[in-house]
Design a protein around this motif. Sequence first.
Motif, short mmCIF file in Angstrom:
data_model
loop_
_atom_site.label_atom_id
_atom_site.label_comp_id
_atom_site.label_asym_id
_atom_site.label_seq_id
_atom_site.Cartn_x
_atom_site.Cartn_y
_atom_site.Cartn_z
N ASN A 281 2.53 6.87 -6.15
CA ASN A 281 1.25 7.40 -6.65
C ASN A 281 0.65 6.50 -8.16
O ASN A 281 0.09 7.33 -8.92
N ARG B 22 0.96 -1.15 0.00
CA ARG B 22 0.03 -0.09 -0.04
C ARG B 22 0.92 1.09 0.05
O ARG B 22 0.73 2.09 -0.61
N TYR B 23 1.96 0.99 0.94
CA TYR B 23 2.81 2.42 1.11
C TYR B 23 3.55 2.72 -0.40
O TYR B 23 3.60 3.77 -0.88
N THR C 133 2.70 1.55 -3.39
CA THR C 133 1.67 2.03 -4.56
C THR C 133 1.01 3.20 -4.55
O THR C 133 0.61 3.85 -5.42
N ILE C 134 0.38 3.59 -3.34
CA ILE C 134 0.06 4.87 -3.12
C ILE C 134 0.80 6.08 -2.69
O ILE C 134 0.85 7.04 -3.49
N ASP C 135 1.39 5.90 -1.46
CA ASP C 135 2.29 7.11 -1.05
C ASP C 135 3.62 7.32 -1.75
O ASP C 135 3.85 8.50 -2.15
N PHE D 105 -6.92 0.72 -4.60
CA PHE D 105 -6.18 -0.09 -3.77
C PHE D 105 -7.02 -1.28 -2.92
O PHE D 105 -6.69 -2.36 -2.98
N THR D 106 -8.19 -0.32 -2.38
CA THR D 106 -9.03 -1.43 -1.52
C THR D 106 -9.75 -2.32 -2.36
O THR D 106 -9.91 -3.31 -2.22
N ASP E 189 -5.34 5.36 -6.47
CA ASP E 189 -5.77 6.12 -5.37
C ASP E 189 -6.18 5.01 -4.03
O ASP E 189 -6.21 3.81 -4.46
N ASP E 190 -6.55 5.32 -3.27
CA ASP E 190 -7.02 4.65 -2.01
C ASP E 190 -8.05 3.60 -2.37
O ASP E 190 -7.81 2.48 -1.99
N LYS E 191 -9.05 4.20 -3.10
CA LYS E 191 -10.19 3.38 -3.25
C LYS E 191 -9.68 2.33 -4.25
O LYS E 191 -10.27 1.19 -4.05
#
Lengths: 197, 176
Positions: free
Chosen positions: A37, A29-30, A32-34, A44-45, A40-42
Amino acid sequence: MSFKDLFVSFFRTGILGYGGGPSVIPLIRYETIDKYNWMDDKEFTDVFALANALPGPIATKMATYIGYRVGGAIGAMVALLAHIMPTAFLLIFILGGLYAFNQSSIVMGMIIAVSPVIGMMLGLMAYEFLKKSWKGLGKTLSIVMILISLGLLQLLGVHPAIVITLFILSACTKIFYQNRKYRKASQHPTMNRSVGK
Amino acid sequence: MIYLQVFWVFFITNILGYGGGPSTIPLFQAEVVEHYKWLTLKEFGDVLAIANALPGPIATKMSSYIGYQVAGPLGSILALIATVLPTAVAMVFLFKFVTLFKSSPYVKELTKSVQPVVAVLLLVLAYQFLVAAWESSGWIHTAILALGSFWAMERIKVHPALVIGGSLVYGAVFLS
């Protein structure tokens, strides 16, 4: 987008993720998102939800999808290989080394000492699954299903793959009948039963 | 023929392994130790121990090693492909319908229904390892190692890799 970033980030998550699936997901998660980029979070969820719903290892499914999303088929390959190859090689290397010395009484002793620990680790994993089943199915149904699977597996010697398939089929049948009942009651046929939120 | 068998074993175990890594372990054991007899239970335990002590996904580490042991480098690659490819491809194709999966009670129901079986499978396997340990190192060492590792992992939350490492040291000193 670069394949090097994909490679580096999934190499890192593969090498640093201790204890299988659950520990790796925050790391992925870190990255791919933070860090990069890529999504987005959605999204990824959603990736996590689908990876969780399909059988087989979770982290590798996520690596493949994120790789595919970032760099197509080649991206998927890069992410997957970077994630699984380093530790796969390491295991072959370490066990090869261990067995090369299996005449030595020290290595023999080490191998003997590992059995009880593995037994305990598997017992703890079993306990985790028992707790989940208890929560998901309730006490009575859990015990009934545990006794049924114990009887099939141990007394009748049915192959585990067949027992799992039977349980999956019985769940499908249950859903099918619930759906039919629901449709009859509502008079509005819908694809999905709405989930109470 | 052996390549086909390797592919089939890792394909089917991962398709049925609901709930990630741990749920595939007893399925691996049923095929690799009991059915095809490629490894003894002890060897399987060694693989599991070292795989558990290393980082990264456990199912892929185990399948690549067992594939290698049974049929060389090509076997290793085949076992890996069989482990990851089917569900990885499914992942890419099914992602369009992810909303359907998320809101659907089907998937949850399926996962739930498999959990008791996985628990029983893991429990039986745990029992087999404890019995094997009892036979090879006697009940005192087995009790010390089993209870010691339980205490280390559950009570003081020592990292599993350190617990495995500790047991290796114990074996080198007391069981050699």
